[in-house]
Design an enzyme around this catalytic site. Structure first.
Site, PDB file in Angstrom:
ATOM      1  N   HIS A  40       0.887  -1.264  -0.179  1.00  0.00           N
ATOM      2  CA  HIS A  40      -0.108  -0.086  -0.144  1.00  0.00           C
ATOM      3  C   HIS A  40       0.655   1.213   0.030  1.00  0.00           C
ATOM      4  O   HIS A  40       0.565   2.467  -0.420  1.00  0.00           O
ATOM      5  CB  HIS A  40      -0.981   0.004   1.279  1.00  0.00           C
ATOM      6  CG  HIS A  40      -2.080   0.716   1.049  1.00  0.00           C
ATOM      7  ND1 HIS A  40      -2.333   1.769   0.467  1.00  0.00           N
ATOM      8  CD2 HIS A  40      -3.562   0.369   1.338  1.00  0.00           C
ATOM      9  CE1 HIS A  40      -3.529   2.425   0.264  1.00  0.00           C
ATOM     10  NE2 HIS A  40      -4.230   1.580   0.919  1.00  0.00           N
ATOM     11  N   SER A  41       2.140   1.262   0.312  1.00  0.00           N
ATOM     12  CA  SER A  41       3.011   2.334   0.440  1.00  0.00           C
ATOM     13  C   SER A  41       3.268   2.803  -0.965  1.00  0.00           C
ATOM     14  O   SER A  41       3.541   3.937  -1.156  1.00  0.00           O
ATOM     15  CB  SER A  41       4.153   1.964   1.033  1.00  0.00           C
ATOM     16  OG  SER A  41       4.936   1.203   0.556  1.00  0.00           O
TER      17      SER A  41
END
Length: 486
Positions: free
Chosen positions: A148-149
């Site tokens: 998700h980063s």
């Protein structure tokens, strides 16, 4: 095929520090991943064409060709560093029997197993699995997994669309729904009235924002949801997850929307409240303390039943900039949080679920809470560090019950590297919730995707059934009352 523009770099090794939000997702408490299943209509997948397409498009995007490197060698001060990508390291093609028994179960097990496998930080944090197996919904399944980063849902959808083309026009980029903007009807004679309305709206927004911020602070400090059978236990974010989805008709949703003069979000949230109430009542009955609404002439509930809070993720970016195919707010995680109350009760009038959702969402629209929560977390991060900001966000999730996100997709069918797509079903895992619900629109359908802790929701297909049945009941109520008549 028009490739994504490759960014220029003046040094031999491009480097970029992680954005504040990306640093949060690298913390152990919020170590979140995105998984997106794409159903393909083609009978077979051609891996060589897919890999060639990735090299011409996705790999030229800086985030998908960068790996994480710690400046101090101790896992701190992470940065993105451009690297040479070997597409074979990221595209997994398992050898599968297309005549296998229970292919739907196999695909579900395969995707769920991905939530137990960590990613290799020595290469860019994404991978693509080509499952050449026929299911009840499509001819093959492609699964994206990424950290998700790397970006939020809006950013990632923009890249998917930049890599794809319209199925009916292979040279054209897909298009997204254009939000309708209310035109100005003010005249000189109504100037004072318009000024009064503007001032009243501003006052309401200030009041709602203040109340929402107090609620946000209370949720961080001590305010917790009612304990329901949907709430996960401590450490649920570390447990393996199970992912299922259900495809529903956008035409049905739009019919209810138009008949009740609401939005698609209002209808979806109404269906979710109805489906959760139906599921809990069927599974647990009186043990879940569900109240049946009385009839006050409008079919509204005399008492609210149990309340749970859903963490609604709001993305600020417009999905695609016309020229660069990159979000106008820039690539990254531009996510704010809205805490939306979800009432668990049995209503005599199924349309009350939509009415309640509309009333709640309308109030949230007159609030800047999403911006304030985003800025507040960034302020904590700058003042106290990443761990404090991650702990604050983690506690917000722990004191609520459900994660919900709604991402807008293309309005027509698209093809990825010549393979027509039947549906798009994204979800996430790594948040301290036993249930996440994602709604993804695509063409004339919507995928409702559930990510669950199987110890809390052992058969998520039953919950899918209840959500689908709730939409049918609400649609039937609209038809029976003639509200859909033009």
């Amino acid at each position: 095929m028009k490739p994504i523009k490759e960014s220029t770099c003046r040094t031999s090794c491009c480097q970029e520090p992680l954005s504040p939000s990306a640093r949060l997702f690298q913390e152990q408490q919020l170590n979140c991943y995105i998984i997106a299943a794409l159903g393909w209509k083609t009978s077979t997948i051609n891996p060589s064409i897919v890999k060639e397409g990735l090299e011409q498009t996705l790999i030229k995007h800086p985030r998908f060709s960068s790996k994480l490197v710690a400046e101090d060698g101790k896992g701190r001060k992470l940065k993105w560093v451009r690297t040479k990508v070997n597409v074979n390291d990221h595209v997994i093609v398992p050898n599968l029997d297309r005549n296998m028994d229970s292919p739907d179960r196999f695909v579900e097990d395969y995707i769920s197993n991905l939530s137990t496998i960590p990613m290799d930080n020595s290469k860019p944090l994404w991978e693509m699995h080509l499952l050449d197996v026929q299911t009840s919904e499509n001819e093959a399944v492609v699964v994206f997994k990424l950290h998700h980063s790397m970006g939020d849902g809006a950013s990632l959808i923009s890249v998917l669309l930049a890599c794809s083309r319209k199925t009916l026009d292979p040279k054209a980029l897909p298009s997204l729904p254009v939000p309708k903007r209310a035109g100005s009807s003010c005249t000189a004679s109504s100037g004072l009235w318009s000024l009064f309305l503007a001032m009243w709206t501003a006052l309401r927004m200030i009041w709602n924002t203040a109340m929402d911020f107090i609620l946000f602070a209370a949720t961080i400090l001590c305010l917790k949801d009612t304990n329901t059978p949907l709430k996960g236990t401590p450490g649920v974010e570390l447990k393996p997850k199970r992912f299922v989805h259900r495809i529903v008709s956008m035409d049905d949703i739009k019919m209810v929307k138009n008949a009740m003069n609401t939005t698609i979000n209002d209808v979806v949230m109404g269906v979710i409240q109805a489906g959760l109430s139906r599921y809990l009542n069927r599974k647990f009955g009186g043990d879940s303390k569900i109240e049946r609404g009385g009839d006050d002439g409008h079919g509204k509930s005399d008492n609210g039943g149990d309340h749970s809070d859903g963490v609604i993720k709001v993305t600020f970016a417009n999905l695609m900039a016309e020229e660069s195919n990159i979000p106008k707010w820039g690539w990254g995680n531009w996510i704010g949080i809205i805490i939306l109350p979800i009432t668990i009760s049995l209503e005599n009038d199924p349309l009350d679920y939509v009415r309640r959702a509309k009333a709640t969402i309308d109030r949230k629209k007159l609030s800047l809470k999403a911006v304030f929560t985003f800025r507040s977390v960034m302020f904590i991060l700058k003042l106290f560090g990443t761990k404090a900001a991650a702990a604050t966000t983690h506690r917000t999730f722990c004191n609520t019950t459900i994660t919900f996100s709604n991402v807008v997709g293309p309005i027509e069918e698209i093809s990825l590297f010549g393979h027509p797509i039947a549906y798009i079903a994204p979800t996430i895992y790594g948040t301290p919730h036993a249930l996440t619900i994602h709604a993804q629109s695509y063409s004339n359908k919507m995928a409702v995707v559930l990510g669950v802790d199987p110890d809390v929701i052992p058969n998520p297909h039953e919950l899918c059934d209840d959500l689908e049945e709730s939409l049918k009941i609400i649609k039937d109520a609209v038809v029976e009352r003639g509200l859909n008549a033009s």
